[in-house]
Write an enzyme that holds these catalytic residues in place. Structure first.
Site, short mmCIF file in Angstrom:
data_model
loop_
_atom_site.label_atom_id
_atom_site.label_comp_id
_atom_site.label_asym_id
_atom_site.label_seq_id
_atom_site.Cartn_x
_atom_site.Cartn_y
_atom_site.Cartn_z
CG ASP A 109 -2.02 7.51 0.94
OD1 ASP A 109 -1.03 8.18 0.53
OD2 ASP A 109 -2.74 8.35 0.59
CG ASP A 117 -1.11 1.48 1.87
OD1 ASP A 117 -2.28 2.17 0.57
OD2 ASP A 117 -0.91 2.05 2.78
O1 M1P Z 1 -4.23 5.76 -0.70
C1 M1P Z 1 -5.02 6.15 0.11
C2 M1P Z 1 -6.31 7.00 -0.32
O2 M1P Z 1 -5.28 7.95 -0.18
C3 M1P Z 1 -6.11 9.76 -1.00
O3 M1P Z 1 -7.31 9.42 -0.08
P1 M1P Z 1 -7.00 10.73 1.47
O4 M1P Z 1 -6.71 11.61 0.33
O5 M1P Z 1 -7.93 10.94 1.94
O6 M1P Z 1 -6.06 10.42 1.93
C4 M1P Z 1 -7.17 9.17 -2.09
O7 M1P Z 1 -6.19 9.16 -3.13
C5 M1P Z 1 -7.98 7.83 -2.08
O8 M1P Z 1 -8.86 7.71 -3.03
C6 M1P Z 1 -7.04 6.34 -1.55
O9 M1P Z 1 -8.15 5.77 -1.60
#
Ligand code: M1P
Length: 267
Positions: free
Chosen positions: A34, A32
């Site tokens: 983030d 993953d």
């Molecule tokens: O990768 C996790 C999420 O990252 C973003 O979420 P947010 O902007 O809420 O932090 C988005 O790009 C989301 O689509 C994605 O699942």
């Protein structure tokens, strides 16, 4: 900010061994983005890039993020650092920098139903009270849409503040519950994966979708590392897939620590 797609090569970048010549040629590690490779919407640290380069001597390496490719490339720099790159859960996919077949949200849902959904979302958000509202409340992507009650133009600090606010007030969770009822006939999944938004895509188009691209490659061991591996998180389905060995991480530092333990300190 939009990052231009890199110039890609169909072959391995200089200095990278073919997968068949690596220590564990039948193993792939999928990550993953983030909270796993980098902090939300920030670039991964040099130590992470160094760890991934070392790992790539052992096995195949892939990212599988919920975001669109431009955003992911801001975080992981280049497709060339990975054997496979999966954006939007794998609905947009690359192997050695070359695109694989993509899936289309709008074709699946249809223009009329999508219009109704957009109108519903805009009406709903006009009545939601959050500390600040910025711009881009709905982001239209290839394989999904992304909905944010404060808007995707929020700054890093505004993101952090909203995430805390949302933990107390459940703005996204309430909206998801209502949308699940309202649009039950469309067979969609609503996944809260990040800090300020949630993703909407057809059922089955979660991160397990990326496995369809690697199944023909003949890996016998698939590791997945993610931070949102709990039920309702956007890593849950791939983390709990029977074909996958799932690893929950708490931060990019924890990812590096677990990789060290699993692969890099092994003789
Ligand atoms: O990768 C996790 C999420 O990252 C973003 O979420 P947010 O902007 O809420 O932090 C988005 O790009 C989301 O689509 C994605 O699942």
């Amino acid at each position: 900010m939009s990052v231009p797609l890199p110039v890609t090569t169909a072959t391995y970048p200089a200095g990278v061994k073919p997968i068949s010549e690596r220590k564990f040629p039948k193993t792939i590690c999928m990550f993953d983005v983030d909270g796993t490779l980098s902090l939300a919407r920030q670039q991964a640290k040099p130590e992470m890039f160094a760890t991934l380069a070392k790992l790539r001597e052992h096995c195949a390496v892939a990212f599988v993020g919920g975001s669109d490719l431009n955003k992911i490339l801001e975080q992981v720099r280049s497709l060339e650092l990975f054997d496979f790159g999966f954006a939007e859960n794998g609905l947009v996919a690359y192997k050695l920098g070359q695109p694989l077949a993509a899936a289309s949200f709008i074709k699946h849902v249809g223009e009329e139903e999508y219009k109704k959904m957009v109108n519903w979302i805009l009406r709903y958000l006009s009545e939601v009270d959050v500390p600040v509202k910025r711009g881009t409340f709905i982001e239209f992507r290839n394989g999904m849409i992304n909905v944010s009650p404060i808007g995707r133009n929020a700054s890093i600090q505004e993101r952090i503040d909203f995430e805390k606010f949302d933990k107390v007030h459940g703005i996204r969770a309430d909206m998801v519950t209502k949308m699940e009822q309202e649009f039950v006939h469309l067979g969609l999944t609503f996944a809260i994966g990040g800090q300020i938004s949630f993703d909407i895509f057809p059922q089955g188009w979660d991160k397990t979708y990326s496995l369809r691209h690697i199944e023909p490659e003949g890996f016998d061991t698939i590791h997945f590392f993610g931070d949102k591996t709990f039920k309702g998180g956007n890593d849950y389905e791939i983390f709990s897939d029977p074909k996958v060995t799932g690893h929950t991480v708490t931060s990019p530092e924890d990812t590096m620590r677990q990789l060290d333990e699993l692969f890099l300190t092994v003789a």
